[in-house]
Design an enzyme around this catalytic site. Structure first.
Site, PDB file in Angstrom:
ATOM      1  N   ASP A  23       0.840  -1.191   0.000  1.00 22.45           N
ATOM      2  CA  ASP A  23       0.000   0.000   0.000  1.00 22.45           C
ATOM      3  C   ASP A  23       0.878   1.245   0.000  1.00 22.45           C
ATOM      4  OD1 ASP A  23      -2.376   1.812   0.929  1.00 22.45           O
ATOM      5  OD2 ASP A  23      -3.258  -0.182   0.770  1.00 22.45           O
ATOM      6  N   HIS A  38      -3.564   6.103   3.248  1.00 22.05           N
ATOM      7  CA  HIS A  38      -4.360   4.943   2.857  1.00 22.05           C
ATOM      8  C   HIS A  38      -3.888   3.663   3.540  1.00 22.05           C
ATOM      9  CE1 HIS A  38      -5.957   1.831   0.060  1.00 22.05           C
ATOM     10  NE2 HIS A  38      -6.960   2.678  -0.068  1.00 22.05           N
ATOM     11  N   SER A  88     -11.297  -0.809  -0.247  1.00 26.79           N
ATOM     12  CA  SER A  88      -9.972  -0.784   0.377  1.00 26.79           C
ATOM     13  C   SER A  88     -10.044  -1.155   1.852  1.00 26.79           C
ATOM     14  CB  SER A  88      -9.347   0.611   0.244  1.00 26.79           C
ATOM     15  OG  SER A  88      -8.964   0.872  -1.077  1.00 26.79           O
TER      16      SER A  88
END
Length: 479
Positions: A175, A209, A409
């Site tokens: 990620d 994220h 996600s």
């Protein structure tokens, strides 16, 4: 339920919601410009048929084209070539492919992971306009209020009584990195990981994220994840500006070599695919997936947030062409869609036969009327303590280090954590099951959603408690 009704905040909230949505569409560049702040270069992947040929081809390219920048993954026979001038790169690529035609995988030789004869999927329109204002619960314990997703998967944390996980079984998070010092995560980060993004030397998260993903898996502080004692390691494959397919593929191979049982990939690539383009990227992913699976690792990938059927080529409107989502569409990848507080497929979630599980990903909730919007349908997770929070988080005074979000996600790490918990429990009980057997059991133990997906398919929401309960007592009949 306390309501915010000031119309002065309306445009601020709508803007925040749009920005929040965008954070969940972390797509990597398969080809094109470099988005990392490095000098802009064109790049291309070359895949050799026989991995033993890699060294010879690298030597040839280096001698013939000294101005080309080379990078490679020898384990799977993939080479990346780069040059600032697209014309130079194109000419070099044509020459290399012509000279070594028998040794290099050609675009026409790559097998499409989808059916090329499939009818192009129609865009599934789901985004109803929202001009409303949000509501939020005036709950003093904000940490527990938005953890409904964790509660669904663990059945109100009953799975903790069976196991919370162990550092002996780890999840590699491919990620944007992780906040390595986050108080809810630091104890479970078993290695500082590695960055594959040029110019970013560490796996610290400057996007946010990856830290959100990590919290769903292994938070253990103010928030608790699905497995609050699972070991996690960051592999940075994109930054605030974006990423590349090659970086993800590199990280997949490295994470498998490092021995992680589960690889969580909460991002993807929409790759143009035809007999003339996209084949090298598809083949490179296929090899990386095969390599990873042969090492014993499970790959868990987000389905995407475009509300389309990923079983088929997704139309782009350009000359009747389309794209496929990678690596979601490969059969050896566990693909995850998002479900809502109402236990329904989220309207934005991609769907199709390729989707193996749903898991809580949140939504914006039903719109009661034009002046209301319900925050309780979002998910709360960890966020870098040193980054500015979203407008929504600031508006409701969430403490630093936490944020609200939605998307596949956030659904994906719930499934990754469940795999890790089950693998740990199997090892603890001295039981041996192949990944395919674990997947089959998880499907049987999944919680049925209240409605089918847009294609009419019944896909369950992952249930860690039932799965662990089954491992504890394998005589329990499947339901």
């Amino acid at each position: 339920m306390k309501q915010i009704t000031s119309r002065l905040l309306k445009s601020l909230i709508i803007t925040a919601i749009l920005l929040l949505t965008l954070t969940n569409n972390n797509l990597l560049s398969a080809n094109g410009t470099d988005t990392t702040g490095q000098p802009v270069t064109s790049h291309e992947l070359i895949v050799v048929k026989d991995k033993s040929f890699v060294n010879l081809l690298i030597k040839f390219i280096s001698n013939k084209y000294p101005d080309l920048k080379l990078d490679y993954i020898k384990e799977i026979g993939v080479i990346q070539i780069e040059h600032p001038q697209e014309e130079v790169l194109e000419n070099a690529s044509k020459y290399i492919h012509k000279k070594f035609k028998r040794f290099i995988v050609q675009e026409s030789e790559v097998i499409n992971p989808l059916d090329l004869d499939a009818v192009l999927a129609a865009q599934f329109a789901t985004n109803a306009e929202s001009n409303g204002m949000p509501n939020f619960q005036n709950d003093p314990n904000v940490y527990s209020y938005w953890q409904w997703g964790v509660n669904y998967v663990t059945e109100n944390k009953k799975s903790y009584s069976i196991t919370k996980g162990s550092h002996d079984v780890s999840v590699a998070i491919l990620d944007s990195g992780i906040d390595l010092n986050h108080p809810d995560l630091a104890d479970n980060i078993i290695s500082p990981g590695q960055s594959f993004v040029p110019g970013e030397l560490t796996a610290m998260d400057y996007n946010g994220h990856g830290t959100k993903v990590a919290g769903i898996i292994a938070a253990n502080g103010n928030l608790t994840g699905i497995g609050p004692e699972i070991g996690i390691v960051p592999y940075k494959v994109f930054s605030r500006e974006g990423g590349r397919a090659f970086w993800m593929i590199q990280a997949m191979v490295k994470a498998a070599n490092d021995g992680h049982e589960v690889l969580n990939i909460s991002s993807g690539i929409y790759q143009t695919y035809s007999e003339k383009s996209g084949g090298a990227v598809v083949e490179a992913f296929q090899r990386a997936i095969d390599y990873t699976n042969n090492k014993g690792s499970v790959i868990v990938n987000s389905a995407g947030n475009e509300g389309v059927d990923i079983d088929q080529i997704i139309p782009t409107g350009e000359d009747g062409g389309g794209v496929i989502r990678l690596p979601s569409v490969f059969s050896k990848v566990i693909t995850v869609g998002a479900s809502t507080l109402e236990r329904m497929p989220a309207p934005y979630s991609n769907y199709g036969e390729k989707v193996d599980f749903y898991a809580p990903g949140g939504s914006y909730g039903p719109i009661a009327h034009e002046d209301e919007f319900d925050f309780s349908f979002l998910l709360l997770t960890t966020y870098p303590t040193y980054l500015e929070q979203s407008t929504i988080a600031q508006l409701i005074s969430l403490p630093k280090g936490y944020d609200l979000d939605i998307g596949t996600s956030l659904a994906t790490p719930a499934v990754s954590a469940t795999y890790a918990l089950v693998i740990h429990k199997l090892k603890e009980n001295k039981l041996n099951k192949a990944p395919e057997e674990i997947s089959s059991m998880l499907r049987e133990m999944a919680t049925q959603l209240s409605v089918n997906d847009p294609a009419g398919r019944t896909v369950g929401m992952v249930n860690a408690f039932k799965a662990l309960q089954y491992v504890e007592n394998e005589s329990m009949p499947l339901k």
